[in-house]
Design an enzyme around this catalytic site. Structure first.
Site, PDB file in Angstrom:
ATOM      1  N   ARG A 136     -17.373  91.842  -8.839  1.00  0.00           N
ATOM      2  CA  ARG A 136     -16.527  92.462  -7.819  1.00  0.00           C
ATOM      3  C   ARG A 136     -15.733  91.406  -7.052  1.00  0.00           C
ATOM      4  O   ARG A 136     -14.566  91.613  -6.712  1.00  0.00           O
ATOM      5  CB  ARG A 136     -17.391  93.261  -6.840  1.00  0.00           C
ATOM      6  CG  ARG A 136     -17.972  94.553  -7.399  1.00  0.00           C
ATOM      7  CD  ARG A 136     -18.859  95.217  -6.352  1.00  0.00           C
ATOM      8  NE  ARG A 136     -19.456  96.456  -6.844  1.00  0.00           N
ATOM      9  CZ  ARG A 136     -20.318  97.195  -6.141  1.00  0.00           C
ATOM     10  NH1 ARG A 136     -20.666  96.802  -4.923  1.00  0.00           N
ATOM     11  NH2 ARG A 136     -20.821  98.302  -6.652  1.00  0.00           N
ATOM     12  N   GLU A 192       0.187  73.610  -6.536  1.00  0.00           N
ATOM     13  CA  GLU A 192       1.000  72.405  -6.654  1.00  0.00           C
ATOM     14  C   GLU A 192       1.296  71.791  -5.282  1.00  0.00           C
ATOM     15  O   GLU A 192       1.207  70.574  -5.097  1.00  0.00           O
ATOM     16  CB  GLU A 192       2.325  72.724  -7.370  1.00  0.00           C
ATOM     17  CG  GLU A 192       2.153  73.251  -8.786  1.00  0.00           C
ATOM     18  CD  GLU A 192       2.157  74.774  -8.865  1.00  0.00           C
ATOM     19  OE1 GLU A 192       2.767  75.309  -9.799  1.00  0.00           O
ATOM     20  OE2 GLU A 192       1.541  75.420  -7.975  1.00  0.00           O
ATOM     21  N   GLU A 240     -16.068 101.944 -11.636  1.00  0.00           N
ATOM     22  CA  GLU A 240     -17.506 102.191 -11.521  1.00  0.00           C
ATOM     23  C   GLU A 240     -17.778 103.669 -11.266  1.00  0.00           C
ATOM     24  O   GLU A 240     -18.801 104.023 -10.696  1.00  0.00           O
ATOM     25  CB  GLU A 240     -18.105 101.335 -10.398  1.00  0.00           C
ATOM     26  CG  GLU A 240     -18.160  99.852 -10.707  1.00  0.00           C
ATOM     27  CD  GLU A 240     -19.088  99.091  -9.770  1.00  0.00           C
ATOM     28  OE1 GLU A 240     -19.976  99.715  -9.157  1.00  0.00           O
ATOM     29  OE2 GLU A 240     -18.919  97.866  -9.651  1.00  0.00           O
ATOM     30  N   LEU A 255     -19.579  99.490  -1.949  1.00  0.00           N
ATOM     31  CA  LEU A 255     -18.623  98.833  -2.854  1.00  0.00           C
ATOM     32  C   LEU A 255     -18.141  97.480  -2.316  1.00  0.00           C
ATOM     33  O   LEU A 255     -16.949  97.185  -2.329  1.00  0.00           O
ATOM     34  CB  LEU A 255     -17.422  99.754  -3.140  1.00  0.00           C
ATOM     35  CG  LEU A 255     -17.751 101.139  -3.711  1.00  0.00           C
ATOM     36  CD1 LEU A 255     -16.463 101.923  -3.955  1.00  0.00           C
ATOM     37  CD2 LEU A 255     -18.565 101.039  -4.985  1.00  0.00           C
TER      38      LEU A 255
END
Length: 341
Positions: A193, A56, A281, A213
């Site tokens: 991810r 906003e 995972e 990762l």
């Protein structure tokens, strides 16, 4: 165009804009905002990263002629905040500029807001309409809303399995991942991810695969990495401990391991850490614990044409298949628990 159709048209645009910020605003929600004057969009914006302006504020600041705000309608996917945090309350800013109409997709169910933003707007003579494209706005903000309602992160289970239902071969000679899914599927995982707050694996996955990762195959933010390491025995030389993103280790020091199912304790711990969503995972042991104790909200399963014959069997999960699609030779199956439907 009827009023309802008009509201839905501009709220759809808000959702499109909000999706541009997906994964970039945690722990804040990725909100979309549009300001309309004389049936024309004069400003549109999404949330900035945590600690920076909300949607906003960004949208209002982009309006050059602030006098136009006094005869405009502000559309926003989530109820404007009503409390001081890293930034001032958005509802205060709206009333300060005397914006007469505010259209909201869905309520903010956090304890600090939960209707207080709407109450402030109405007390300051702002006309408020709530619930436009509410189902889509709730889906957009599902992690944030689930986290506040259930006091636990939104859990996504992810694994790849062979055509004969194995997730790993019996004998893996090298200390690196054995790829079951194809490269397009792996790129999609990196996109996922980038959209979630964190990714979790167990001790054995780090030892056997030495994963990074991150989102190296997609443009986006790396998720927070979470590693289950009961004895805190993992070498910090593993890739999961590099400086590409934050890593949280869950050991006896962090949780007591007092329950048979550690997924309950993990959910409690991650809630206290303000982690809103997790892609699990991990290996079969970790996945089974989350499944068997009902700690999951989605399962995303890649089914490959590869035949393994011997190895670790894929987890067994009971839920409703909500979608199924092909990506190259793979099939992606998305499931949800029966009780959540």
């Amino acid at each position: 165009m009827s009023n309802q159709k008009t509201y839905e048209f501009y709220m759809s645009r808000c959702i499109e804009i909000a999706n541009k910020a997906k994964g970039r605003t945690y722990p804040n929600p990725n909100v979309g905002c549009v300001i309309v004057h004389n049936k024309k969009i004069i400003s549109e914006a999404c949330s900035s990263k945590y600690g920076e302006p909300h949607a906003e504020l960004n949208a209002i600041n982009m309006v050059e002629n602030k006098n136009k705000l006094k005869s405009s309608t502000l559309y926003v996917t989530l109820e404007p905040c009503s409390h001081f945090g890293k930034t001032p309350p958005c509802c205060n800013l709206i009333t300060k500029h005397k914006i007469p109409n505010v259209v909201i997709g869905t309520l903010d169910n956090s304890s600090k807001v939960n209707g207080k933003g709407i109450e402030h707007l109405k007390k300051n003579e702002t006309k408020v309409i709530v619930g436009i494209l509410e189902k889509k706005c709730k889906a957009l903000h599902k992690n944030f809303l689930h986290f506040n309602k259930e006091h636990k992160p939104y859990i996504i289970l992810k694994w790849a399995q062979s055509n004969d239902n194995y997730i790993s071969p019996k004998n893996k000679l090298e200390s690196k991942p054995f790829w079951i899914s194809n490269i397009k599927s792996r790129q999609l995982v990196h996109k996922w991810r980038s959209e979630e707050h964190s990714i979790l694996v167990g001790y054995n996955t780090v030892i056997e695969d030495d994963p990074v990762l991150n989102v190296r195959n997609f443009s986006g933010e790396n998720p927070t990495r979470i590693v289950i390491d009961r004895e805190n025995a993992l070498s910090k030389n593993h890739k999961v401990f590099n400086n590409q993103s934050k890593t949280i280790v869950i050991s006896k020091k962090e949780i007591g391991y007092s329950k048979k199912n550690i997924s309950d304790e993990i959910c409690d711990f991650l809630y206290k850490k303000k982690i809103q969503s997790v892609i699990v995972e991990g290996g079969k042991k970790t996945l089974d614990d989350f499944i068997n104790n009902g700690n999951w909200n989605e399962a995303r399963i890649f089914k490959s044409k590869i035949i393994i014959k011997e190895g670790i069997k894929a987890p067994k999960i009971n839920g409703k298949v909500v979608s199924e699609e092909s990506i190259g030779d793979d099939i992606i199956i998305v499931m949800k628990p029966w009780q959540s439907l």
